[in-house]
Design a protein around this motif. Structure first.
Motif, PDB file in Angstrom:
ATOM      1  N   GLU A  28      11.480  30.609 -37.023  1.00  0.00           N
ATOM      2  CA  GLU A  28      10.534  30.089 -36.038  1.00  0.00           C
ATOM      3  C   GLU A  28       9.601  31.203 -35.592  1.00  0.00           C
ATOM      4  O   GLU A  28      10.021  32.346 -35.413  1.00  0.00           O
ATOM      5  N   GLU A  53       7.438  35.421 -30.163  1.00  0.00           N
ATOM      6  CA  GLU A  53       8.868  35.345 -30.418  1.00  0.00           C
ATOM      7  C   GLU A  53       9.113  34.912 -31.857  1.00  0.00           C
ATOM      8  O   GLU A  53       8.516  33.939 -32.325  1.00  0.00           O
ATOM      9  N   VAL A  55      12.302  33.819 -34.414  1.00  0.00           N
ATOM     10  CA  VAL A  55      13.684  33.345 -34.278  1.00  0.00           C
ATOM     11  C   VAL A  55      14.267  33.007 -35.649  1.00  0.00           C
ATOM     12  O   VAL A  55      13.593  32.372 -36.474  1.00  0.00           O
ATOM     13  N   TYR A  56      15.513  33.424 -35.860  1.00  0.00           N
ATOM     14  CA  TYR A  56      16.250  32.996 -37.045  1.00  0.00           C
ATOM     15  C   TYR A  56      17.317  32.016 -36.588  1.00  0.00           C
ATOM     16  O   TYR A  56      18.219  32.365 -35.821  1.00  0.00           O
ATOM     17  N   HIS A  57      17.215  30.755 -37.056  1.00  0.00           N
ATOM     18  CA  HIS A  57      18.134  29.691 -36.656  1.00  0.00           C
ATOM     19  C   HIS A  57      19.202  29.476 -37.730  1.00  0.00           C
ATOM     20  O   HIS A  57      18.860  29.277 -38.909  1.00  0.00           O
ATOM     21  N   SER A  77      21.162  30.988 -32.857  1.00  0.00           N
ATOM     22  CA  SER A  77      19.993  31.746 -33.310  1.00  0.00           C
ATOM     23  C   SER A  77      19.944  33.149 -32.729  1.00  0.00           C
ATOM     24  O   SER A  77      20.595  33.469 -31.729  1.00  0.00           O
ATOM     25  N   ALA A  79      16.859  35.592 -31.427  1.00  0.00           N
ATOM     26  CA  ALA A  79      15.438  35.571 -31.081  1.00  0.00           C
ATOM     27  C   ALA A  79      14.962  36.983 -30.744  1.00  0.00           C
ATOM     28  O   ALA A  79      15.497  37.622 -29.840  1.00  0.00           O
ATOM     29  N   SER A  81      11.669  39.197 -29.497  1.00  0.00           N
ATOM     30  CA  SER A  81      10.411  38.919 -28.801  1.00  0.00           C
ATOM     31  C   SER A  81       9.696  40.199 -28.400  1.00  0.00           C
ATOM     32  O   SER A  81      10.311  41.247 -28.176  1.00  0.00           O
ATOM     33  N   SER A 108      20.682  36.356 -28.331  1.00  0.00           N
ATOM     34  CA  SER A 108      21.454  35.381 -29.108  1.00  0.00           C
ATOM     35  C   SER A 108      21.493  34.082 -28.322  1.00  0.00           C
ATOM     36  O   SER A 108      21.861  34.077 -27.140  1.00  0.00           O
ATOM     37  N   ARG A 109      21.126  32.949 -28.970  1.00  0.00           N
ATOM     38  CA  ARG A 109      21.008  31.677 -28.260  1.00  0.00           C
ATOM     39  C   ARG A 109      21.771  30.576 -28.985  1.00  0.00           C
ATOM     40  O   ARG A 109      22.033  30.661 -30.184  1.00  0.00           O
ATOM     41  N   SER A 111      21.439  26.207 -29.275  1.00  0.00           N
ATOM     42  CA  SER A 111      20.568  25.066 -28.995  1.00  0.00           C
ATOM     43  C   SER A 111      21.436  23.828 -28.844  1.00  0.00           C
ATOM     44  O   SER A 111      22.081  23.391 -29.803  1.00  0.00           O
TER      45      SER A 111
END
Length: 403
Positions: A28, A53, A55-57, A77, A79, A81, A108-109, A111
């Motif tokens: 992303e 940003e 992002v690798y999902h 993911s 992210a 930024s 680190s996220r 979703s």
């Protein structure tokens, strides 16, 4: 800069149809701009903040783990930024534009899909990580950031809708925060509410399957004991500092040196209501290796003052309740408490002072075994970071539901 972002998004959209895949990981690219920028202790910020940003999902569609299904997680993911503060200024400090430098974050996220409208998804995306601030109080006297390395937290409300079989448009609102958990003061930190829009593109990397060996130790009732050690930085500017008998002296603050160590203890009970959630109740205690000294001289005061965490006694004790969110071997405990004993410092020079009768904490645990975990835990009074505690948690359980 905005034109470059638009060209990059257009390029991704053009090549997208050739990369169509099912249950694939994705990348992303999302530019953003801040709708609001603010800090703690009444420090207001003005100007414009922009950033980008990447992002690798990691797609979780093939993962059937209880925590993935229980929280409806679509992806995990990383992210990265870049945040451009060159046009941001402190409204109370003339000539301060650009004083915050730039910020580089890695978060680190997860979703979590909370609703659908056809193929459009509505997502909540919380995350934690670290970042690097280009400027600090010790490089250019900005009074909001005390260290280059900072903890970073982010939570976003996103809308994800398909443009093609492999390309999606994403947009939403993020709350972004960074500060250093009081390791080095000042530590008011920076917050922003950002509007984002970007492109998510599938790549030819297959989504990972469910792990063969899962962490499934769901004890209904458990007791736990936690112990750790932490360090707090000195208050070297601000903090409402004006000790009795001494004028406010920034020179003393900047040169004061001390090791402000605390040890955190916790004893509690947990009731697990599902594979992803348990409720908690227990007692917190903090041992001070150094208590506040308001008698000797101004040097001792500056070397022992810990803002709302300043204590005359070696121990403070409180009772708390909370919850723990489980992500397999990783969990996030949050507790809110009231002090049973806390002989805190009351600044007599402040009128209408509100004492810190309440506290809260949050942390991150990694379970090495079902009965032992590593823990990083942050104690806070209101919105002010007290100190970060690092240690171990030991658990004893009954009524084993699954293994």
């Amino acid at each position: 800069m905005i034109k470059r972002y638009i060209l990059l998004l257009s390029f991704i959209a053009i090549i997208a149809p050739a990369l169509a895949q099912d249950n694939k990981n994705s990348i992303e690219v999302s530019p953003f701009t801040a709708l609001s920028i603010f800090s703690a202790e009444g420090n207001t910020l003005g100007g414009s903040l922009y950033g980008l940003e990447g992002v690798y999902h990691i797609n979780m569609a093939n993962n059937q783990a209880d925590w993935v299904r229980g929280l409806n997680i679509s992806d995990v993911s990383i992210a990265l930024s870049y945040r451009d503060f060159s046009h941001v200024y402190l409204t109370k400090k003339p000539g301060s534009q650009g004083v915050l430098g730039n910020y580089y974050g890695a978060v680190s996220r997860i979703s979590m899909v909370v609703a659908h409208a056809g193929k459009t998804q509505f997502i909540v995306a919380p995350g934690f990580g670290f970042g690097y601030a280009g400027q600090t109080y010790y490089t250019n006297d900005n009074t909001l950031v005390g260290s280059h390395i900072n903890f970073t937290a982010q939570i976003g409300l996103k809308v994800l809708t398909p443009l093609s079989a492999s390309t999606r448009l994403v947009g939403g609102i993020d709350l972004y925060h960074y500060s250093n958990a009081a390791f080095k003061n000042p530590n008011d930190g920076i917050n922003s509410i950002d509007a984002t829009v970007g492109i998510v593109q599938d790549i030819n990397v297959t989504a990972p399957p469910t792990a063969k060996k899962q962490f499934k130790h769901y004890n209904k009732n458990t007791f736990e004991f936690g112990v750790g050690l932490g360090r707090r930085g000195l208050v070297q500017t601000g903090g409402g500092l004006d000790p009795v008998g001494y004028p406010l002296n920034v020179a003393y603050q900047k040169t004061a040196t001390s090791d402000l160590y605390q040890s955190g203890l916790y004893l509690g009970y947990n009731y697990r209501v599902s594979p992803v959630l348990s409720f908690k109740a227990g007692f917190d205690a903090v041992y001070y290796f150094k208590t506040i000294d308001t008698i000797a001289d101004v040097h001792h005061f500056y070397a022992t003052y810990q803002e709302l965490g300043s204590s005359y006694d070696r121990f403070r004790v409180g009772a708390s309740v909370g919850a723990e969110l489980w992500l397999g071997k990783v969990s996030i405990p949050v507790n809110f408490g009231h002090y049973i004993h806390y002989h805190y410092f009351v600044p007599t020079y402040q009128t209408g002072y509100s004492p810190p009768d309440y506290y809260w904490s949050f942390g991150l645990r990694y379970y090495l075994t079902p009965w032992m975990a590593l823990e990083a835990k942050q104690y806070l009074h209101r919105t002010q970071a007290d100190y970060a505690n690092f240690g171990l948690v030991f658990r004893v359980g009954t009524h084993k539901e699954a293994d």
